[in-house]
Scaffold this motif. Structure first.
Motif, mmCIF file in Angstrom:
data_model
loop_
_atom_site.group_PDB
_atom_site.id
_atom_site.type_symbol
_atom_site.label_atom_id
_atom_site.label_comp_id
_atom_site.label_asym_id
_atom_site.label_seq_id
_atom_site.Cartn_x
_atom_site.Cartn_y
_atom_site.Cartn_z
ATOM 1 N N THR A 1 1.734 1.774 1.329
ATOM 2 C CA THR A 1 2.356 1.002 0.209
ATOM 3 C C THR A 1 1.430 1.239 -1.083
ATOM 4 O OG1 THR A 1 2.938 -1.050 0.890
ATOM 5 C CG2 THR A 1 2.132 -1.489 -1.027
ATOM 6 N N TRP B 1 3.129 3.300 -3.705
ATOM 7 C CA TRP B 1 2.000 3.234 -5.576
ATOM 8 C C TRP B 1 1.777 3.884 -6.393
ATOM 9 C CZ3 TRP B 1 2.052 -0.693 -9.189
ATOM 10 C CH2 TRP B 1 0.814 -0.661 -9.805
ATOM 11 N N MET C 1 4.528 6.029 -7.068
ATOM 12 C CA MET C 1 5.761 5.086 -8.247
ATOM 13 C C MET C 1 4.766 5.704 -9.674
ATOM 14 S SD MET C 1 5.949 1.340 -9.475
ATOM 15 C CE MET C 1 4.185 1.549 -9.609
ATOM 16 N N LEU C 2 3.493 6.060 -9.877
ATOM 17 C CA LEU C 2 2.641 6.608 -11.769
ATOM 18 C C LEU C 2 2.219 7.355 -11.235
ATOM 19 C CD1 LEU C 2 -0.511 4.359 -10.862
ATOM 20 C CD2 LEU C 2 1.288 3.315 -11.788
ATOM 21 N N ARG D 1 5.693 8.376 -12.992
ATOM 22 C CA ARG D 1 6.062 8.002 -14.507
ATOM 23 C C ARG D 1 5.728 8.200 -15.154
ATOM 24 N NH1 ARG D 1 4.492 1.329 -15.808
ATOM 25 N NH2 ARG D 1 5.564 1.884 -17.726
ATOM 26 N N TRP E 1 11.103 6.421 -10.751
ATOM 27 C CA TRP E 1 10.312 6.190 -10.321
ATOM 28 C C TRP E 1 10.767 4.145 -10.014
ATOM 29 C CZ3 TRP E 1 8.651 1.404 -12.932
ATOM 30 C CH2 TRP E 1 9.296 0.934 -14.460
ATOM 31 N N TRP E 2 11.721 3.831 -10.581
ATOM 32 C CA TRP E 2 12.839 2.768 -10.482
ATOM 33 C C TRP E 2 12.837 2.630 -8.832
ATOM 34 C CZ3 TRP E 2 17.722 2.893 -14.115
ATOM 35 C CH2 TRP E 2 16.615 2.305 -15.767
ATOM 36 N N TYR F 1 11.037 4.033 -6.025
ATOM 37 C CA TYR F 1 9.875 4.248 -6.041
ATOM 38 C C TYR F 1 9.041 2.418 -5.873
ATOM 39 C CZ TYR F 1 8.807 8.790 -5.068
ATOM 40 O OH TYR F 1 8.267 9.758 -4.131
ATOM 41 N N ALA F 2 9.705 1.992 -7.043
ATOM 42 C CA ALA F 2 9.510 0.284 -7.591
ATOM 43 C C ALA F 2 10.001 -0.254 -6.689
ATOM 44 C CB ALA F 2 9.511 -0.255 -8.443
ATOM 45 N N LEU G 1 8.814 -0.564 -3.228
ATOM 46 C CA LEU G 1 6.949 -0.970 -2.903
ATOM 47 C C LEU G 1 7.115 -2.633 -3.001
ATOM 48 C CD1 LEU G 1 4.478 -0.205 -3.691
ATOM 49 C CD2 LEU G 1 4.753 -0.638 -5.991
ATOM 50 N N ALA G 2 7.919 -3.022 -3.960
ATOM 51 C CA ALA G 2 8.313 -4.386 -3.450
ATOM 52 C C ALA G 2 8.112 -4.709 -2.380
ATOM 53 C CB ALA G 2 9.691 -4.879 -4.092
#
Length: 173
Positions: free
Chosen positions: A106, A110, A113-114, A117, A131-132, A134-135, A138-139
């Motif tokens: 996780t 994160w 993703m950063l 982005r 990154w979408w 990845y987000a 991530l959920a």
């Protein structure tokens, strides 16, 4: 606490199933479009990009519920013949190790993703921000951390299965 983690994990698995259904329908439409190019149709643009992201997201959404249901593959050749206390100790160690693995996973999702982005990385065909994906993954990873933590607490005797939860159906971890 355990009731909402179980419900959240189950809901996430259902969303993962809907993602797979949507990907399947899109793939059928894309394949049919390729077959009917002569009639003015064509493939769905970026279909492989959507499948790539969607499958990853679905897997992250499925795994927490799979774990809570005891659905992971196990090797029972020796395990079933061990004393109950040793089997319980093995379950606790495995659940704690899996929790640690999911926490690192996780964290790295994160970070990834950063980074995606920050550098405005996009997919090749759809120009969709990477990154979408990845987000969305991530959920599922956060839900996975909660599920592994909950199962570890149950195995340690610090929490219990939700009221009315059919423990016999949950399987052993």
């Amino acid at each position: 606490m355990t009731t909402w983690v179980f419900r959240l994990s189950q809901a996430a698995a259902m969303v993962g199933g809907l993602v797979l259904v949507a990907l399947t329908l899109m793939s059928v439409a894309s394949i049919a479009g390729r077959a009917l190019i002569g009639f003015g149709l064509g493939p769905v643009p970026g279909d492989f990009e959507l499948v790539e992201v969607g499958i990853g997201v679905a897997v992250f959404l499925f795994l927490p519920w799979t774990h809570l249901r005891g659905g992971h593959a196990t090797v029972d050749l020796l395990y079933q013949h061990l004393p109950a206390a040793l089997r319980r100790a093995i379950r606790v160690v495995c659940d704690v190790l899996m929790l640690a693995l999911w926490l690192v996973l996780t964290w790295k999702l994160w970070d990834g993703m950063l980074e995606k982005r920050e550098y405005l990385e996009t997919s090749f065909i759809l120009q969709m921000p990477v990154w979408w994906g990845y987000a969305a993954g991530l959920a599922g990873a956060v839900i996975g951390c909660l599920a592994y933590l909950t199962q570890a607490l149950i195995d340690l005797g610090l929490a219990e299965y939700p009221a009315g939860w059919p423990q016999a159906e949950a399987g052993e971890h």
